[in-house]
Design a protein around this motif. Structure first.
Motif, PDB file in Angstrom:
ATOM      1  N   MET A 198       0.961  -1.158   0.050  1.00 35.52           N
ATOM      2  CA  MET A 198       0.079   0.044  -0.188  1.00 35.52           C
ATOM      3  C   MET A 198       0.752   1.186  -0.005  1.00 35.52           C
ATOM      4  SD  MET A 198      -3.214   0.683   2.280  1.00 35.52           S
ATOM      5  CE  MET A 198      -3.974   2.057   2.496  1.00 35.52           C
ATOM      6  N   ASN A 199       0.484   2.390  -0.706  1.00 41.09           N
ATOM      7  CA  ASN A 199       1.307   3.462  -0.608  1.00 41.09           C
ATOM      8  C   ASN A 199       1.466   4.262   0.605  1.00 41.09           C
ATOM      9  OD1 ASN A 199       1.518   3.095  -3.413  1.00 41.09           O
ATOM     10  ND2 ASN A 199      -0.319   4.497  -4.099  1.00 41.09           N
ATOM     11  N   GLU A 200       2.460   4.685   0.857  1.00 43.75           N
ATOM     12  CA  GLU A 200       2.647   5.633   1.858  1.00 43.75           C
ATOM     13  C   GLU A 200       2.538   7.048   1.915  1.00 43.75           C
ATOM     14  OE1 GLU A 200       3.180   4.571   5.172  1.00 43.75           O
ATOM     15  OE2 GLU A 200       2.667   2.575   4.737  1.00 43.75           O
ATOM     16  N   TYR A 201       1.494   7.624   2.554  1.00 42.83           N
ATOM     17  CA  TYR A 201       1.531   9.224   2.550  1.00 42.83           C
ATOM     18  C   TYR A 201       1.983   9.870   3.644  1.00 42.83           C
ATOM     19  CZ  TYR A 201      -1.602   7.293  -1.204  1.00 42.83           C
ATOM     20  OH  TYR A 201      -2.026   6.640  -2.517  1.00 42.83           O
ATOM     21  N   THR A 202       2.207  10.938   3.317  1.00 40.66           N
ATOM     22  CA  THR A 202       2.727  12.178   4.384  1.00 40.66           C
ATOM     23  C   THR A 202       1.511  12.464   5.345  1.00 40.66           C
ATOM     24  OG1 THR A 202       2.799  14.032   3.289  1.00 40.66           O
ATOM     25  CG2 THR A 202       4.687  12.680   3.258  1.00 40.66           C
ATOM     26  N   LYS A 203       1.932  12.949   6.404  1.00 37.50           N
ATOM     27  CA  LYS A 203       0.783  13.410   7.258  1.00 37.50           C
ATOM     28  C   LYS A 203       0.186  14.608   6.556  1.00 37.50           C
ATOM     29  CE  LYS A 203      -0.081  15.496  11.709  1.00 37.50           C
ATOM     30  NZ  LYS A 203       0.310  16.071  12.924  1.00 37.50           N
ATOM     31  N   GLU A 204       0.771  15.445   6.017  1.00 35.68           N
ATOM     32  CA  GLU A 204       0.396  16.673   5.313  1.00 35.68           C
ATOM     33  C   GLU A 204      -0.443  16.230   4.158  1.00 35.68           C
ATOM     34  OE1 GLU A 204       3.766  16.197   6.015  1.00 35.68           O
ATOM     35  OE2 GLU A 204       3.748  17.504   7.884  1.00 35.68           O
ATOM     36  N   GLU A 205      -0.257  15.387   3.360  1.00 37.26           N
ATOM     37  CA  GLU A 205      -0.855  14.790   2.161  1.00 37.26           C
ATOM     38  C   GLU A 205      -2.254  14.205   2.708  1.00 37.26           C
ATOM     39  OE1 GLU A 205       2.135  13.412  -1.099  1.00 37.26           O
ATOM     40  OE2 GLU A 205       1.933  12.002   0.690  1.00 37.26           O
ATOM     41  N   LEU A 206      -2.253  13.452   3.780  1.00 37.76           N
ATOM     42  CA  LEU A 206      -3.472  12.893   4.326  1.00 37.76           C
ATOM     43  C   LEU A 206      -4.463  14.120   4.943  1.00 37.76           C
ATOM     44  CD1 LEU A 206      -2.222   9.998   6.252  1.00 37.76           C
ATOM     45  CD2 LEU A 206      -3.387  10.013   4.111  1.00 37.76           C
ATOM     46  N   GLU A 207      -3.848  15.130   5.689  1.00 37.80           N
ATOM     47  CA  GLU A 207      -4.652  16.221   6.273  1.00 37.80           C
ATOM     48  C   GLU A 207      -5.241  16.945   5.067  1.00 37.80           C
ATOM     49  OE1 GLU A 207      -1.645  17.983   8.666  1.00 37.80           O
ATOM     50  OE2 GLU A 207      -2.332  16.684  10.409  1.00 37.80           O
ATOM     51  N   GLU A 208      -4.446  17.358   3.998  1.00 32.82           N
ATOM     52  CA  GLU A 208      -5.026  18.049   2.792  1.00 32.82           C
ATOM     53  C   GLU A 208      -6.214  17.114   2.062  1.00 32.82           C
ATOM     54  OE1 GLU A 208      -6.047  20.648   0.076  1.00 32.82           O
ATOM     55  OE2 GLU A 208      -4.771  21.099   1.877  1.00 32.82           O
ATOM     56  N   ALA A 209      -6.053  15.877   2.170  1.00 35.36           N
ATOM     57  CA  ALA A 209      -6.914  15.025   1.246  1.00 35.36           C
ATOM     58  C   ALA A 209      -8.184  15.113   2.185  1.00 35.36           C
ATOM     59  CB  ALA A 209      -6.468  13.668   1.308  1.00 35.36           C
ATOM     60  N   LEU A 210      -8.090  15.053   3.483  1.00 33.59           N
ATOM     61  CA  LEU A 210      -9.282  15.184   4.520  1.00 33.59           C
ATOM     62  C   LEU A 210      -9.966  16.556   4.390  1.00 33.59           C
ATOM     63  CD1 LEU A 210     -10.501  13.424   6.745  1.00 33.59           C
ATOM     64  CD2 LEU A 210      -9.179  14.483   8.279  1.00 33.59           C
ATOM     65  N   ARG A 211      -9.249  17.876   4.240  1.00 32.44           N
ATOM     66  CA  ARG A 211      -9.789  18.834   3.923  1.00 32.44           C
ATOM     67  C   ARG A 211     -10.813  18.778   2.649  1.00 32.44           C
ATOM     68  NH1 ARG A 211      -5.300  20.700   6.645  1.00 32.44           N
ATOM     69  NH2 ARG A 211      -4.134  20.943   4.842  1.00 32.44           N
ATOM     70  N   ALA A 212     -10.089  18.473   1.638  1.00 33.64           N
ATOM     71  CA  ALA A 212     -10.551  18.322   0.382  1.00 33.64           C
ATOM     72  C   ALA A 212     -11.891  17.400   0.258  1.00 33.64           C
ATOM     73  CB  ALA A 212      -9.874  17.962  -0.927  1.00 33.64           C
ATOM     74  N   ILE A 213     -11.930  16.341   0.870  1.00 30.51           N
ATOM     75  CA  ILE A 213     -13.217  15.573   1.171  1.00 30.51           C
ATOM     76  C   ILE A 213     -14.212  16.273   1.962  1.00 30.51           C
ATOM     77  CG2 ILE A 213     -13.761  13.207   2.032  1.00 30.51           C
ATOM     78  CD1 ILE A 213     -11.220  12.031   1.223  1.00 30.51           C
ATOM     79  N   ASN A 214     -13.811  16.621   2.910  1.00 27.54           N
ATOM     80  CA  ASN A 214     -14.800  17.361   4.118  1.00 27.54           C
ATOM     81  C   ASN A 214     -15.414  18.591   3.267  1.00 27.54           C
ATOM     82  OD1 ASN A 214     -14.683  15.612   6.234  1.00 27.54           O
ATOM     83  ND2 ASN A 214     -12.849  16.882   6.972  1.00 27.54           N
ATOM     84  N   SER A 215     -14.621  19.287   2.264  1.00 23.44           N
ATOM     85  CA  SER A 215     -15.230  20.475   1.457  1.00 23.44           C
ATOM     86  C   SER A 215     -15.970  19.746   0.257  1.00 23.44           C
ATOM     87  CB  SER A 215     -14.063  21.107   0.807  1.00 23.44           C
ATOM     88  OG  SER A 215     -14.750  21.893  -0.132  1.00 23.44           O
ATOM     89  N   THR A 216     -15.921  18.580  -0.078  1.00 21.59           N
ATOM     90  CA  THR A 216     -16.730  17.954  -1.314  1.00 21.59           C
ATOM     91  C   THR A 216     -17.828  17.490  -0.532  1.00 21.59           C
ATOM     92  OG1 THR A 216     -14.824  17.381  -2.473  1.00 21.59           O
ATOM     93  CG2 THR A 216     -16.844  16.179  -2.940  1.00 21.59           C
ATOM     94  N   ILE A 217     -17.910  16.715   0.486  1.00 24.45           N
ATOM     95  CA  ILE A 217     -19.215  16.344   1.287  1.00 24.45           C
ATOM     96  C   ILE A 217     -19.956  17.721   1.740  1.00 24.45           C
ATOM     97  CG2 ILE A 217     -19.867  15.479   3.680  1.00 24.45           C
ATOM     98  CD1 ILE A 217     -17.388  13.904   3.588  1.00 24.45           C
ATOM     99  N   MET A 218     -19.719  18.605   2.231  1.00 19.00           N
ATOM    100  CA  MET A 218     -20.454  19.755   2.472  1.00 19.00           C
ATOM    101  C   MET A 218     -21.082  20.109   1.017  1.00 19.00           C
ATOM    102  SD  MET A 218     -18.487  22.118   5.261  1.00 19.00           S
ATOM    103  CE  MET A 218     -17.789  22.980   4.177  1.00 19.00           C
ATOM    104  N   LYS A 219     -20.511  20.197   0.006  1.00 16.88           N
ATOM    105  CA  LYS A 219     -21.060  20.669  -1.223  1.00 16.88           C
ATOM    106  C   LYS A 219     -22.131  19.640  -1.591  1.00 16.88           C
ATOM    107  CE  LYS A 219     -17.177  23.290  -2.713  1.00 16.88           C
ATOM    108  NZ  LYS A 219     -15.965  23.172  -3.820  1.00 16.88           N
ATOM    109  N   CYS A 220     -21.825  18.534  -1.530  1.00 19.96           N
ATOM    110  CA  CYS A 220     -22.982  17.528  -1.793  1.00 19.96           C
ATOM    111  C   CYS A 220     -24.033  17.454  -1.095  1.00 19.96           C
ATOM    112  CB  CYS A 220     -22.151  15.954  -1.967  1.00 19.96           C
ATOM    113  SG  CYS A 220     -20.753  15.638  -2.995  1.00 19.96           S
ATOM    114  N   GLU A 221     -23.955  17.750   0.157  1.00 17.12           N
ATOM    115  CA  GLU A 221     -25.084  17.705   1.226  1.00 17.12           C
ATOM    116  C   GLU A 221     -25.924  18.988   0.860  1.00 17.12           C
ATOM    117  OE1 GLU A 221     -23.047  17.280   4.911  1.00 17.12           O
ATOM    118  OE2 GLU A 221     -23.300  14.921   4.770  1.00 17.12           O
TER     119      GLU A 221
END
Length: 61
Positions: free
Chosen positions: A1-24
């Protein structure tokens, strides 16, 4: 499995949360029972699952 940095995971989390809010925000505008409504519900659920997995990965680091 790919390893991601903490910063990459945190940025992905922000992007996903933003998308969830837009979808809702759009969800009430779609008629229940339509394919668009069903797809959006499933997409939101998938994003919530992704969020949980990212949070778990961040907790493991």
């Amino acid at each position: 499995m790919n390893e991601y940095t903490k910063e990459e995971l945190e940025e992905a989390l922000r992007a996903i949360n933003s998308t969830i809010m837009k979808c809702e925000k759009v969800l009430p505008k779609l008629k229940q029972g339509t394919s668009q409504h069903t797809l959006l519900i499933r997409r939101i659920k998938a994003f919530h699952i992704a969020t949980s997995l990212i949070k778990k990965a961040l907790g493991d680091k």
